[in-house]
Design a protein around this motif. Structure first.
Motif, mmCIF file in Angstrom:
data_model
loop_
_atom_site.group_PDB
_atom_site.id
_atom_site.type_symbol
_atom_site.label_atom_id
_atom_site.label_comp_id
_atom_site.label_asym_id
_atom_site.label_seq_id
_atom_site.Cartn_x
_atom_site.Cartn_y
_atom_site.Cartn_z
ATOM 1 N N VAL A 116 17.481 4.355 12.919
ATOM 2 C CA VAL A 116 18.228 3.102 12.713
ATOM 3 C C VAL A 116 17.253 1.952 12.451
ATOM 4 O O VAL A 116 17.488 1.124 11.568
ATOM 5 N N ARG A 117 16.163 1.948 13.189
ATOM 6 C CA ARG A 117 15.191 0.864 12.993
ATOM 7 C C ARG A 117 14.640 0.887 11.563
ATOM 8 O O ARG A 117 14.604 -0.128 10.869
ATOM 9 N N MET A 118 14.279 2.080 11.084
ATOM 10 C CA MET A 118 13.733 2.173 9.716
ATOM 11 C C MET A 118 14.811 1.854 8.679
ATOM 12 O O MET A 118 14.561 1.162 7.698
ATOM 13 N N ALA A 119 16.027 2.333 8.919
ATOM 14 C CA ALA A 119 17.117 2.104 7.950
ATOM 15 C C ALA A 119 17.392 0.612 7.797
ATOM 16 O O ALA A 119 17.622 0.116 6.692
ATOM 17 N N ASN A 120 17.365 -0.110 8.925
ATOM 18 C CA ASN A 120 17.706 -1.542 8.889
ATOM 19 C C ASN A 120 16.519 -2.429 8.505
ATOM 20 O O ASN A 120 16.692 -3.638 8.332
ATOM 21 N N ASP A 121 15.343 -1.822 8.352
ATOM 22 C CA ASP A 121 14.138 -2.611 8.074
ATOM 23 C C ASP A 121 14.056 -2.935 6.572
ATOM 24 O O ASP A 121 13.197 -2.436 5.840
ATOM 25 N N THR A 122 14.973 -3.776 6.098
ATOM 26 C CA THR A 122 15.020 -4.161 4.692
ATOM 27 C C THR A 122 15.797 -5.463 4.582
ATOM 28 O O THR A 122 16.668 -5.737 5.414
ATOM 29 N N GLU A 123 15.497 -6.221 3.532
ATOM 30 C CA GLU A 123 16.245 -7.472 3.319
ATOM 31 C C GLU A 123 17.644 -7.200 2.771
ATOM 32 O O GLU A 123 18.489 -8.074 2.742
ATOM 33 N N TYR A 124 17.861 -5.948 2.325
ATOM 34 C CA TYR A 124 19.150 -5.595 1.721
ATOM 35 C C TYR A 124 20.123 -5.031 2.762
ATOM 36 O O TYR A 124 19.695 -4.543 3.810
ATOM 37 N N GLY A 125 21.398 -5.041 2.442
ATOM 38 C CA GLY A 125 22.405 -4.475 3.356
ATOM 39 C C GLY A 125 23.680 -4.116 2.625
ATOM 40 O O GLY A 125 24.766 -4.526 3.026
ATOM 41 N N LEU A 126 23.541 -3.359 1.528
ATOM 42 C CA LEU A 126 24.748 -3.042 0.752
ATOM 43 C C LEU A 126 25.482 -1.840 1.362
ATOM 44 O O LEU A 126 26.620 -1.940 1.776
ATOM 45 N N VAL A 127 24.792 -0.708 1.397
ATOM 46 C CA VAL A 127 25.450 0.505 1.897
ATOM 47 C C VAL A 127 24.421 1.369 2.615
ATOM 48 O O VAL A 127 23.225 1.315 2.305
ATOM 49 N N SER A 128 24.881 2.135 3.612
ATOM 50 C CA SER A 128 24.042 3.131 4.286
ATOM 51 C C SER A 128 24.832 4.432 4.299
ATOM 52 O O SER A 128 26.066 4.402 4.335
#
Ligand code: NAD
Length: 482
Positions: A404-416
């Motif tokens: 989760v930490r790596m997935a959320n480590d981005t300025e983007y937040g469109l889809v996971s």
């Protein structure tokens, strides 16, 4: 109707008429599979942009006054005409964008659905009435069209990104100016012809191809008659347009870039995860804002998942999108290919290993090989930027918190995307992943009936579903004493 690109009108569509640009300028549209010129299209100027706003203004009052049922029926006819001409439209999308025909057919069906969905929503723009807590009056809320809308769309879904905006705008009673991407204006022009046939009155939808996007869009955003901007494209351009829109406090909806994580847990059905990975990564040859950009796989299944993915990616047939056998077409232009190749070589330099591909095929056109990178270091630039191509970088993780930490480590937040056999974990992840959409054990989220959009720097607002129409409505509150 549009079996050949030469059947598509190539002038500006303003006020219900096809007209040349005021300076008679035109630009070339290329076939990305061979670099040949497909058509030349009128190149709108800032003065044409103001003429488009004039046309939208002239039609605004009467369109807003049509009955919701009438607007609904026009949209329904547009859906039926798009469906009738679906194969021609799909070929056109393939010719100017490059994507393989099955992807183009999928896009056209998806695009037409926005007209059907908003034909159904047009008659449901409900307001509300409640009693004020004090009991002194009623709070009456009316939903009214937001006003003249400027719609700016990207090249990667030339049909669907246009209908996802035109559908709700027309349903809400707004008039619009559409500025399509200059790599792919033909699909938008073909749709203008379809909307005309469907009975959309002149001036309600205006289509303005233009190579000088910045100057043309800026002219409209500084015209006080324009009240709404709906933009789909890169975060970089979105930031510029938000600043431009600030000058006249124009209402903005922003559908921007993505950097989707794709999480695979050891308890997932690996075959289903690989099937979904192929969709999430390879739909449109990877040129989708929702494309899986970073694969995070739990240590114990990483080797097996990587092996299965390489097997499937290696079997893909690359070629001109228009050939029936092709599964992956060319990228949209040379810049796109060069950017993808830079990201791949950058990852290898940073320590990643090429498990498949990594080259530009030696053939005309803008192709890139399906590519899989493993052991990608977490600081490699390919994990920070949108790849927008057929490249899958794999990273391993130890446990859920790290994933989760790596997935959320981005300025983007469109889809996971998340794959797990544990329902409780799936629902927990759906809450913890910071994105506007989650594909839970599923590699495709796009649906005209669902609210599509991002958090963080992936955007503002939602398109599709009931929410999509709210973006084109302004709530008006009337305090009523009776
Ligand atoms: P882009 O930002 O380069 O261009 C998008 C549109 O803006 C085009 O019509 C272009 O001509 C226009 N434009 C470019 N510069 C402009 C300027 N300075 N002023 C006004 N208009 C300008 O994006 P693109 O390369 O066409 O499309 C790919 C991008 O779109 C990717 O980042 C992708 O993630 C994003 N996208 C997002 C969604 C979504 O729903 N979130 C959907 C599809 C694509």
């Amino acid at each position: 109707m549009f079996a050949d690109p030469s059947d598509v009108p190539t002038d500006l569509y303003l006020g219900g008429k096809w007209v040349a640009a005021q300076d008679n300028g035109r630009f070339d549209v290329l076939d990305p599979s061979n670099g040949a010129v497909l058509a030349t299209v009128a190149d709108g100027t800032p003065a044409d942009a103001i003429a488009a706003v004039d046309a939208a203004e002239a039609a605004a009052e009467s369109w807003a006054a049509t009955s919701p049922r009438e607007r609904s029926e026009v949209l329904r006819r547009a859906f039926e005409l798009m469906t009738l001409h679906a194969e021609d439209l799909a070929r056109l999308v393939t010719l100017e964008n490059g994507k393989a025909l099955p992807d183009a057919r999928g896009e056209v069906a998806y695009a037409a659905e926005f007209f059907r969905w908003y034909a159904e929503e047009a008659v449901r723009a409900h307001g509300s009435i409640v009693t004020a807590p004090s009991g002194a009056n009623k709070i009456l809320v009316l939903e009214q069209p937001v006003g003249i809308c400027v719609l700016v769309t990207p090249w990667n879904f030339p049909a669907a990104m246009a209908t996802r905006k035109i559908g709700p705008a027309l349903a809400a009673g707004c008039t619009v100016v559409l500025k399509p991407a200059s790599d792919t204006p033909l699909t938008a022009l073909a749709m203008a012809a379809i909307l005309q046939d469907a009975g959309v009155p002149g001036g309600v939808v205006n289509v303005l191809p233009a190579r000088r996007s910045g100057a043309v869009v800026s002219a409209m955003l500084h015209d006080p008659r324009v009240r709404k901007l709906s933009f789909t494209g890169s975060t970089e351009v979105g930031r510029i347009l938000l600043k431009e829109a600030a000058d006249q406090v124009v209402n903005c909806s922003m559908e921007l870039g993505g950097n989707a994580p794709f999480l695979v847990f050891a308890d997932a059905d690996l075959d289903a995860a690989v099937d979904a990975a192929m969709i999430a990564k390879m739909r449109n040859g990877g040129e989708a804002c929702t494309a899986a950009n970073r694969f995070f796989v739990e240590d114990s299944v990483a080797e097996e998942f990587g092996r299965l993915l390489v097997e499937r990616m290696a079997a893909l047939r690359v070629g001109p999108g228009i050939d029936q056998a092709t599964q992956v077409g060319p990228m949209v232009n040379l810049d796109a290919v060069e950017k993808i190749h830079d990201l791949v070589t950058g990852a290898v330099k940073a320590g990643a290993r090429l498990a498949l591909g990594g080259n530009r095929p030696d053939r005309p056109g803008f192709f890139y090989e399906p590519t899989v990178l493993v052991d990608v270091p977490t600081d490699a630039p390919i994990l920070r930027e949108e790849i927008f191509g057929p490249v899958a970088p794999l990273v391993t993780f130890r446990d859920e918190d790290e994933a989760v930490r790596m997935a959320n480590d981005t300025e983007y937040g469109l889809v996971s995307y998340a794959f797990t056999g544990d329902l409780a974990r799936g629902l927990r992840l759906s809450e913890r992943l910071d994105s506007g959409m989650v594909g839970l054990n599923r590699g495709l989220v796009s649906d005209p009936a669902a609210p599509f959009g991002g958090t963080k720097q992936s955007g503002i607002g939602r398109e599709g579903g009931h929410d999509g129409m709210l973006d084109y409505l302004e709530s008006k509150y009337v305090a009523v004493q009776w």
